[in-house]
Every structure is written in C-alpha cells, then in structure tokens.
Design a protein around this motif. Structure first.
Motif, PDB file in Angstrom:
ATOM      1  N   LEU A 134       0.863  -1.274  -0.105  1.00  0.00           N
ATOM      2  CA  LEU A 134      -0.178  -0.114   0.044  1.00  0.00           C
ATOM      3  C   LEU A 134       0.931   1.257  -0.010  1.00  0.00           C
ATOM      4  O   LEU A 134       1.932   1.394   0.887  1.00  0.00           O
ATOM      5  CB  LEU A 134      -0.980  -0.028   1.150  1.00  0.00           C
ATOM      6  CG  LEU A 134      -1.863  -1.152   1.299  1.00  0.00           C
ATOM      7  CD1 LEU A 134      -2.710  -1.013   2.548  1.00  0.00           C
ATOM      8  CD2 LEU A 134      -2.975  -0.863   0.414  1.00  0.00           C
ATOM      9  N   GLU A 135       0.577   2.175  -0.970  1.00  0.00           N
ATOM     10  CA  GLU A 135       1.321   3.623  -0.806  1.00  0.00           C
ATOM     11  C   GLU A 135       1.560   4.243   0.406  1.00  0.00           C
ATOM     12  O   GLU A 135       2.425   4.918   0.691  1.00  0.00           O
ATOM     13  CB  GLU A 135       0.661   4.221  -1.831  1.00  0.00           C
ATOM     14  CG  GLU A 135       1.045   3.931  -3.674  1.00  0.00           C
ATOM     15  CD  GLU A 135       2.127   4.171  -4.076  1.00  0.00           C
ATOM     16  OE1 GLU A 135       3.120   4.630  -3.192  1.00  0.00           O
ATOM     17  OE2 GLU A 135       2.629   3.985  -5.248  1.00  0.00           O
ATOM     18  N   ASN A 136       0.388   4.109   1.092  1.00  0.00           N
ATOM     19  CA  ASN A 136       0.257   4.704   2.425  1.00  0.00           C
ATOM     20  C   ASN A 136       1.056   3.985   3.474  1.00  0.00           C
ATOM     21  O   ASN A 136       0.688   4.031   4.826  1.00  0.00           O
ATOM     22  CB  ASN A 136      -1.218   5.071   2.759  1.00  0.00           C
ATOM     23  CG  ASN A 136      -1.963   3.749   3.099  1.00  0.00           C
ATOM     24  OD1 ASN A 136      -1.364   2.635   3.014  1.00  0.00           O
ATOM     25  ND2 ASN A 136      -3.161   4.274   3.628  1.00  0.00           N
ATOM     26  N   PRO A 138       4.557   3.407   4.258  1.00  0.00           N
ATOM     27  CA  PRO A 138       6.275   3.518   4.099  1.00  0.00           C
ATOM     28  C   PRO A 138       6.993   2.390   4.752  1.00  0.00           C
ATOM     29  O   PRO A 138       8.081   2.073   4.444  1.00  0.00           O
ATOM     30  CB  PRO A 138       6.570   4.896   4.304  1.00  0.00           C
ATOM     31  CG  PRO A 138       5.373   5.537   5.217  1.00  0.00           C
ATOM     32  CD  PRO A 138       4.211   4.675   5.011  1.00  0.00           C
ATOM     33  N   LEU A 141       7.287  -0.561   2.762  1.00  0.00           N
ATOM     34  CA  LEU A 141       7.906  -0.523   1.605  1.00  0.00           C
ATOM     35  C   LEU A 141       9.595  -0.530   2.168  1.00  0.00           C
ATOM     36  O   LEU A 141      10.283  -1.117   1.368  1.00  0.00           O
ATOM     37  CB  LEU A 141       7.605   1.082   0.931  1.00  0.00           C
ATOM     38  CG  LEU A 141       8.241   1.098  -0.548  1.00  0.00           C
ATOM     39  CD1 LEU A 141       8.048   0.442  -1.534  1.00  0.00           C
ATOM     40  CD2 LEU A 141       7.986   2.503  -1.002  1.00  0.00           C
ATOM     41  N   VAL A 151      10.765  -1.663  -6.776  1.00  0.00           N
ATOM     42  CA  VAL A 151       9.578  -1.201  -7.231  1.00  0.00           C
ATOM     43  C   VAL A 151       9.535  -1.176  -8.814  1.00  0.00           C
ATOM     44  O   VAL A 151      10.448  -0.842  -9.262  1.00  0.00           O
ATOM     45  CB  VAL A 151       9.210   0.325  -6.676  1.00  0.00           C
ATOM     46  CG1 VAL A 151       7.818   0.823  -7.462  1.00  0.00           C
ATOM     47  CG2 VAL A 151       9.068   0.555  -5.213  1.00  0.00           C
ATOM     48  N   ARG A 154       3.276   0.912 -10.457  1.00  0.00           N
ATOM     49  CA  ARG A 154       2.134   1.349  -9.328  1.00  0.00           C
ATOM     50  C   ARG A 154       0.759   1.280  -9.890  1.00  0.00           C
ATOM     51  O   ARG A 154       0.771   1.294 -11.317  1.00  0.00           O
ATOM     52  CB  ARG A 154       2.547   2.875  -9.058  1.00  0.00           C
ATOM     53  CG  ARG A 154       3.624   2.946  -8.203  1.00  0.00           C
ATOM     54  CD  ARG A 154       3.857   4.432  -7.601  1.00  0.00           C
ATOM     55  NE  ARG A 154       4.508   4.677  -6.692  1.00  0.00           N
ATOM     56  CZ  ARG A 154       5.775   4.521  -6.509  1.00  0.00           C
ATOM     57  NH1 ARG A 154       6.512   3.692  -7.462  1.00  0.00           N
ATOM     58  NH2 ARG A 154       6.530   4.728  -5.350  1.00  0.00           N
ATOM     59  N   ARG A 162      -7.069   0.343  -4.040  1.00  0.00           N
ATOM     60  CA  ARG A 162      -5.994   1.005  -3.016  1.00  0.00           C
ATOM     61  C   ARG A 162      -4.848   1.211  -3.839  1.00  0.00           C
ATOM     62  O   ARG A 162      -4.600   0.427  -4.579  1.00  0.00           O
ATOM     63  CB  ARG A 162      -5.936   0.303  -1.688  1.00  0.00           C
ATOM     64  CG  ARG A 162      -6.998   0.166  -0.900  1.00  0.00           C
ATOM     65  CD  ARG A 162      -6.772  -0.693   0.112  1.00  0.00           C
ATOM     66  NE  ARG A 162      -6.412  -2.103  -0.115  1.00  0.00           N
ATOM     67  CZ  ARG A 162      -6.551  -3.359   0.509  1.00  0.00           C
ATOM     68  NH1 ARG A 162      -6.855  -3.080   2.055  1.00  0.00           N
ATOM     69  NH2 ARG A 162      -6.381  -4.404   0.129  1.00  0.00           N
ATOM     70  N   PRO A 163      -4.200   2.447  -3.831  1.00  0.00           N
ATOM     71  CA  PRO A 163      -3.147   2.824  -4.474  1.00  0.00           C
ATOM     72  C   PRO A 163      -1.835   1.791  -3.898  1.00  0.00           C
ATOM     73  O   PRO A 163      -1.779   1.891  -2.696  1.00  0.00           O
ATOM     74  CB  PRO A 163      -2.822   4.207  -4.363  1.00  0.00           C
ATOM     75  CG  PRO A 163      -4.108   4.756  -3.715  1.00  0.00           C
ATOM     76  CD  PRO A 163      -4.914   3.480  -3.112  1.00  0.00           C
ATOM     77  N   CYS A 164      -1.097   1.050  -4.838  1.00  0.00           N
ATOM     78  CA  CYS A 164      -0.070   0.069  -4.216  1.00  0.00           C
ATOM     79  C   CYS A 164       1.290   0.401  -5.300  1.00  0.00           C
ATOM     80  O   CYS A 164       1.154   0.827  -6.440  1.00  0.00           O
ATOM     81  CB  CYS A 164      -0.595  -1.196  -4.563  1.00  0.00           C
ATOM     82  SG  CYS A 164      -1.736  -1.530  -3.260  1.00  0.00           S
ATOM     83  N   ALA A 165       2.240  -0.036  -4.617  1.00  0.00           N
ATOM     84  CA  ALA A 165       3.684  -0.115  -5.297  1.00  0.00           C
ATOM     85  C   ALA A 165       3.710  -1.394  -5.634  1.00  0.00           C
ATOM     86  O   ALA A 165       3.579  -2.260  -4.558  1.00  0.00           O
ATOM     87  CB  ALA A 165       4.588   0.566  -4.500  1.00  0.00           C
TER      88      ALA A 165
END
Length: 178
Positions: A134-136, A138, A141, A151, A154, A162-165
């Motif tokens: 999930l991008e939110n 860190p 990540l 990475v 995206r 949901r935004p993901c890397a």
C-alpha cells in the motif's frame, strides 16, 4: 522458527478454533496496518470470524497457500502466497500478505518468513516474486526494499482499488563466488 501450511479441519474444512483464536490475536496486534488497509471495519475489534472469512477468501484461489510461522510454539507470523497471479500475463508468484505479530516485529521473523517463501518458489523453478505494498505504508515499503525488492510499477490493488507500489525480486539461483 517453524513454518507450516495452514491445516484445515479434515471434516468441516474450517480453521480449528484454537488456531483461529491465535490468528485473530495476531491480526488484532497489527492495528496500525489494518487502520491503513481498511481490511476490517474496526481495527480495534478484529474478530475470529472476520479473520476466518478473510482467509477463506484468500484460499478460494486454487494456487493460494497460507503459511504459519511459529517460534517456541507461539504463532509469530503468517504469509499468504499465490503461485499464479489471476492475470495470465503476470509470470510471477505473489505474496498476498506477510504479517508478523506486532509485539515481535523487528526480531527477524519477517525476514525469515519472507526468505522461506522466496526459497520455496526458487526451489520450484520460479524466476521472480512480487508483492503489492500500500502506498500509504512507507514502513512496509522500507522493509521489502531492504530485502532487495525493487519497485517495478504502481497500480490499484485488485480487491479494493487502493493505490499500491508493486515490488519484485529475482529468484535466480545465487551465483557462487569464484
């Protein structure tokens, strides 16, 4: 650390009650993650039946496997893997979830579990392994990049958008030093 596949009850095909209680406690310990992910309606009240439903959804895919990590008999982590992504153009297996009991994080269990998963797929002849973070998140990540994942793109996750890397690591056999 001992890692074993999730064993379902041979008659009902459900997660045995004591194990489900352990899994619910592990999930509940990760309140911060569940607050970010939105996977459970109330991250302060994660119930065994919700965990059972989440794992049943994961196991509905024929190539999915749930692995349990134990140390000195206690459940310390869980990993959900997918040998083949639903997108036939994606050649790599995926880690759908890797979670360590919050009280035991930063003790090496996550690294060991991630390494075990990678080694299993390497031994099966797979070339790479992916995970969506999930991008939110860190912290996650940073964890995965510390393990050598890079990475590669995206995109929204398939389940909730949901935004993901998307991260990948190579599973090519390690070359010996000459």
């Amino acid at each position: 650390m001992i890692i074993e596949p999730l064993g379902l009850d041979t008659v009902t095909h459900d997660i045995p009650g004591p194990l489900l209680t352990e899994l619910a406690a592990l999930y509940a310990s990760n309140r911060a993650f569940h607050q970010l992910s939105g996977d459970f309606p109330d991250p302060d009240d994660i119930r065994p039946e919700q965990v059972a439903a989440a794992l049943a959804d994961d196991l509905a895919h024929p190539d999915a496997e749930v692995l349990l990590a134990r140390s000195h008999g206690a459940l310390v982590g869980v990993a959900v893997t997918l040998a083949h992504h639903p997108d036939p153009a994606d050649p790599d297996p995926w880690i759908g979830l890797l979670m360590v009991d919050a009280g035991r994080q930063r003790s090496g269990y996550g690294r060991q579990l991630a390494g075990f998963v990678a080694e299993r797929f390497r031994a099966a002849g797979r070339d790479g392994l992916r995970i969506a973070v999930l991008e939110n998140n860190p912290r996650a990540l940073a964890f995965w990049t510390s393990l050598g994942y890079e990475v590669i793109g995206r995109r929204p996750d398939r389940q909730l958008g949901r935004p993901c890397a998307v991260l990948r690591t190579s599973l090519h056999p390690l070359k010996s030093a000459e």
